[in-house]
Write a protein that holds these residues in place. Structure first.
Motif: not given
Lengths: 125, 152
Positions: B56-62
């Motif tokens: 979710s950290a990766v998704a959140l950055i996007i």
């Protein structure tokens, strides 16, 4: 007055969702998206993105609590996390090619089936 | 050992696959772990919480880059949730693993039925809108025919 009701209701919903996510170790994101859409009138795409921003700190807080409770096993955590990251990227890419209704339908049936299997011991007690 | 690693990675991938489609992968990752491996319910829930963080950290950055995160709602929605989640995580510790597993099953059934009803409702709504559109088109066509007839 209307504003107080709207924001108060949203705050209350958030507390309930946080409770569920901490107790069951997941599922909060699925509840947050419709909560943001209905209670705060947030558009669909923004609701999905904002739900992640809300549930990330919640998950970190509950993960730390679980670890402090002594429920941490590094072996499944490490390898399942790695698989999850890979699967997540694949899922995000696949989403464009699949019909969301079909995937949602299959997933809902799967959840019900697994849920029934987990609750079956109830009938033997 | 290697087989076990593959199994855990596969289970994680299935959870991630569904999570990546935005459909709560954790709700499947947890029962897969308890049913297919000897992971205990509390530990499986902890695994899901931890596995969710990097993805979710990766998704959140996007999402932040795409300007989709509504920051003004963040304090209102995140603060009560964080507080109550710590409280319920402490509470879950007092619940015996077998019972927690059963409650989790009930939670899954409720979620599944709820999602199913949402999909069916959306489908019916779409169908009705299509029918209305078709009826509208027919009416307009017949009206056009009448005006052509009148012009003659």
């Amino acid at each position: 007055m209307k504003k107080i009701l709207k924001y108060g209701g949203a705050g209350l919903l958030s507390a309930v969702i946080g409770f569920v996510n901490g107790f069951f170790g997941g599922g909060g994101g699925m509840l947050l998206v419709p909560a943001l859409e209905k209670a705060l009138k947030c558009p669909v795409k923004k609701s999905h993105a904002t739900a992640i921003a809300v549930i990330l700190p919640v998950s970190i807080a509950s993960a730390v609590t679980y670890i402090l409770n002594g429920h941490f096993q590094w072996f499944p955590a490490a390898f399942a996390s790695a698989g999850c990251l890979g699967g997540g990227v694949l899922g995000a890419l696949l989403l464009k090619k699949l019909k969301p209704e079909v995937v949602g339908l299959l997933f809902a049936c799967l959840m019900i089936a697994v849920g029934i299997k987990l609750t079956l011991p109830l009938s033997f007690k | 050992m290697t087989l076990k690693i593959i199994l855990f990675v596969l289970i994680g991938a299935v959870g991630g696959l569904i999570g990546g489609m935005g459909m709560g992968g954790g709700t499947l990752l947890i029962p897969l772990l308890t049913m297919l491996t000897e992971t205990e319910q509390h530990a499986a829930q902890a695994v899901n919480l931890i596995a969710f963080i990097p993805m979710s950290a990766v998704a959140l950055i996007i999402h932040i880059k795409n300007g989709l995160v509504e920051f003004k709602y963040l304090p209102l929605m995140a603060v009560p949730a964080v507080v109550s989640s710590v409280f319920s995580a402490i509470l879950a510790r007092r619940v015996e693993a077998g019972s927690l597993r059963m409650y989790f099953g009930i939670f899954l059934i409720v979620l599944g039925v709820w999602q199913l009803s949402g999909i069916v409702r959306a489908f019916v709504k779409k169908r009705r809108a299509e029918k209305r559109k078709a009826a509208d088109l027919k009416r307009r066509e017949s009206q056009e025919k009448i005006t052509i007839y009148k012009k003659r």
